[in-house]
Each structure stands twice: as structure tokens, then as C-alpha cells.
Design a protein around this motif. Sequence first.
Motif, short mmCIF file in Angstrom:
data_model
loop_
_atom_site.label_atom_id
_atom_site.label_comp_id
_atom_site.label_asym_id
_atom_site.label_seq_id
_atom_site.Cartn_x
_atom_site.Cartn_y
_atom_site.Cartn_z
N GLY A 1 2.59 105.61 -34.11
CA GLY A 1 2.74 106.34 -35.22
C GLY A 1 2.97 105.63 -36.30
O GLY A 1 2.58 104.98 -36.42
N ASP A 2 3.65 106.46 -36.85
CA ASP A 2 4.22 105.90 -37.79
C ASP A 2 5.05 104.15 -38.32
O ASP A 2 5.53 103.71 -37.17
CB ASP A 2 5.16 106.47 -38.96
N VAL A 3 4.26 103.16 -39.18
CA VAL A 3 4.35 102.19 -38.48
C VAL A 3 5.42 101.84 -39.26
O VAL A 3 6.41 100.97 -38.98
CB VAL A 3 3.12 101.22 -39.21
N PHE A 4 6.08 102.51 -41.08
CA PHE A 4 6.78 102.11 -41.29
C PHE A 4 7.90 102.58 -40.74
O PHE A 4 9.00 101.92 -40.89
CB PHE A 4 6.51 102.86 -42.68
N ALA A 5 8.03 103.31 -39.92
CA ALA A 5 9.54 104.07 -39.33
C ALA A 5 9.81 102.73 -38.00
O ALA A 5 10.84 102.36 -37.55
CB ALA A 5 9.33 104.99 -39.22
N ALA A 6 8.73 102.59 -37.45
CA ALA A 6 8.63 101.96 -36.47
C ALA A 6 9.63 100.78 -37.01
O ALA A 6 10.01 99.93 -36.12
CB ALA A 6 7.11 102.03 -35.69
N ALA A 7 8.66 100.06 -38.06
CA ALA A 7 9.58 98.45 -38.74
C ALA A 7 11.07 99.12 -39.22
O ALA A 7 11.24 97.85 -38.44
CB ALA A 7 8.58 98.56 -39.45
N GLN A 8 11.44 100.46 -39.39
CA GLN A 8 13.19 100.70 -39.12
C GLN A 8 13.46 100.30 -37.99
O GLN A 8 14.95 99.77 -37.88
CB GLN A 8 13.25 101.23 -40.00
N ILE A 9 12.83 100.73 -37.00
CA ILE A 9 13.70 101.03 -36.29
C ILE A 9 13.74 99.43 -35.09
O ILE A 9 14.86 99.30 -34.26
CB ILE A 9 12.65 101.60 -35.30
N TYR A 10 12.47 98.51 -35.73
CA TYR A 10 12.46 97.17 -34.53
C TYR A 10 13.21 96.37 -35.76
O TYR A 10 13.97 95.46 -34.63
CB TYR A 10 10.52 96.53 -35.60
N ASN A 11 13.61 96.55 -37.07
CA ASN A 11 14.72 95.77 -37.37
C ASN A 11 16.19 95.97 -36.97
O ASN A 11 17.02 95.48 -36.52
CB ASN A 11 14.97 96.21 -39.38
N MET A 12 16.42 97.46 -37.11
CA MET A 12 17.52 98.32 -36.35
C MET A 12 18.25 97.22 -34.97
O MET A 12 19.28 96.97 -34.41
CB MET A 12 18.03 99.30 -36.03
N LEU A 13 17.04 96.56 -34.02
CA LEU A 13 16.95 96.27 -32.76
C LEU A 13 17.50 95.25 -32.64
O LEU A 13 18.46 94.35 -32.05
CB LEU A 13 15.89 96.89 -31.84
N LYS A 14 16.53 93.91 -33.83
CA LYS A 14 17.20 93.31 -33.83
C LYS A 14 18.04 92.58 -34.51
O LYS A 14 18.67 91.69 -34.40
CB LYS A 14 15.82 92.66 -34.59
N ALA B 1 -6.96 96.71 -49.03
CA ALA B 1 -5.97 95.27 -48.33
C ALA B 1 -4.75 96.35 -48.27
O ALA B 1 -4.14 95.10 -47.65
CB ALA B 1 -6.02 95.77 -50.66
N MET B 2 -4.08 97.27 -48.67
CA MET B 2 -2.79 97.49 -48.02
C MET B 2 -3.08 97.39 -46.31
O MET B 2 -1.86 97.10 -45.96
CB MET B 2 -2.79 98.97 -48.22
N LEU B 3 -4.08 98.29 -45.66
CA LEU B 3 -4.39 97.98 -44.79
C LEU B 3 -4.59 96.27 -43.70
O LEU B 3 -3.53 96.05 -42.33
CB LEU B 3 -5.37 98.61 -43.64
N ASP B 4 -4.80 95.47 -44.93
CA ASP B 4 -4.46 94.31 -44.12
C ASP B 4 -3.52 93.67 -44.00
O ASP B 4 -2.98 92.44 -43.40
CB ASP B 4 -6.14 93.51 -45.71
N GLU B 5 -2.60 93.80 -45.20
CA GLU B 5 -1.51 93.62 -45.45
C GLU B 5 -0.08 94.21 -44.26
O GLU B 5 0.09 93.16 -43.50
CB GLU B 5 -0.79 93.74 -46.51
N ILE B 6 -0.02 95.50 -43.90
CA ILE B 6 -0.09 95.59 -43.17
C ILE B 6 -0.31 95.04 -41.84
O ILE B 6 0.64 95.15 -40.50
CB ILE B 6 -0.36 97.77 -42.54
N LYS B 7 -1.34 95.21 -41.24
CA LYS B 7 -1.74 94.13 -40.26
C LYS B 7 -1.49 92.67 -40.12
O LYS B 7 -0.71 92.19 -39.09
CB LYS B 7 -3.08 94.05 -39.89
N GLU B 8 -0.95 91.74 -41.11
CA GLU B 8 -0.83 90.94 -40.77
C GLU B 8 1.26 91.14 -40.79
O GLU B 8 1.50 90.55 -39.64
CB GLU B 8 -0.29 89.90 -42.26
N GLY B 9 1.39 92.12 -41.50
CA GLY B 9 3.45 92.56 -41.09
C GLY B 9 3.08 92.26 -39.27
O GLY B 9 4.69 91.78 -38.70
N ILE B 10 2.24 93.19 -38.86
CA ILE B 10 2.32 94.14 -37.31
C ILE B 10 1.77 92.35 -36.34
O ILE B 10 2.52 92.15 -35.60
CB ILE B 10 0.84 95.05 -36.74
N ILE B 11 1.12 91.48 -36.72
CA ILE B 11 0.91 90.05 -35.98
C ILE B 11 2.49 89.38 -36.24
O ILE B 11 2.24 88.24 -35.56
CB ILE B 11 -0.26 89.50 -37.09
#
Length: 232
Positions: free
Chosen positions: A58-71, A128-138
Amino acid sequence: MNKFWNFSSNEGEERILRLEGTISDETWWGDEVTPAAFQKELLSGSGDITVWINSPGGDVFAAAQIYNMLKEYPGKVTVKVDGLAASAASVIAMAGAEVLMSPVSYMVIHNPATIAIGDSEEMLRAKAMLDEIKEGIINAYEAKTGLERAEISHLMNEESLFNAKKAVDFGFADGILYADGTVMDSLKPIIFSRVVALNALLSKFPAPQKPKEQVTGTAYEELMADLNKLKY
């Protein structure tokens, strides 16, 4: 409907949370996994936790928040995939100190996507936005797997689907549930391709057979004799 269940409330005991459904920054139908709902359950107790995942992403930004909570969580976080950890859900899975796959579960990684409307400049900004988001996922995949960024990028470009064995082989998971210590064979990833899938389906249907045409013409020996006459 709340998609998280806390099976143990005793202080210091391991707790079990279930992450099921689409990941979203807010809820519309009541069954989405939101950072606010997840945080409420995560911080409702203490001790080690096991997070079961079955989500299409789903939403990559929401997933990033949950990822950070777990870390950031002080206890040990074990992630278990019992069905599907796809897209943004696969990013959340990378937060586990230990990631275990059910033998019948799958993980899917691919490039981020969005919807953009506007002129060519707006399209370039979206890219450009998608490229940066991809780098974050990587970043998340690299931290877990240790793979080269170029290889991870290639796997995302190909929209790769991993079964449990291949997820372990590539470092996206640490082990397979119920395997009893059995060593799994190392295999290459399945590359999910709609074109390949369609071609595989079409190959099940026999191609129409053309009637064989009767071969006529000059015999080989006669042709060679004529060619020899043309030599200088």
C-alpha cells in the motif's frame, strides 16, 4: 475492524501482532493498517514481539513509519510472513531482527508507482520523486540483505516474486518456518512478468497445423551441376 491482536498482555512476555490488509496513512473502510493503529498496539505493552504479515502492500510513506516504529522498538522484533509480504509490506518485513517465511508464503518487490496529471515538467517531477522513493526502499532492502544496490534495483525493475526458499537465498528472510533445520537449496528468484505468464498460458494451446506442402523442384545434384557451369 481492528486488524491487530495482542495475544499476551503479561509484562515482559512475548506479544503477537498481526499486520493484515492494505497499508494506508488513514482508514476508509476500517480494515486498513495505519501507522496510528499499529503504534497504539505496538506501544500497548513491552517485551519481545512477533509480527505476522499478510499484506499486499500500500502506501510507501505509511509503511516507512511502521518500519521505523519496529526498528525503534526496544524489544526483539521477529517478523513471520504467513501469506504475502508484497510491495510496501515487504519493506516493513525488513525491520525484523529475524524474518521467517512460511513455506507457502511469498514476498514481492517492485518499483514504486504513482498517478500523475499535468504537463511534461510535472511528469519529470513525478519521475524524479519515484526515483528518490526507490532509493529509500533500496536502503531498507540493502540493510537487510547485504546485496549490491544495482542487483536490488534490477530485481525491483523485474517485479520479482520470491517463494520462501528464494527469499532466504537472497537474504530477504532468515529462515523458513516448520523446516526443522532442513537445508534449503539455493535457487534464483522467480521473475514475475505478465508477458511471460501470458505466453506460458498460450503455450498450453496447440498452434494450428498448416497442411504440409509438397516439395517440388530440381534435385540437389542437378542444381550443383548447373552452378558449376557458372563458375569462371
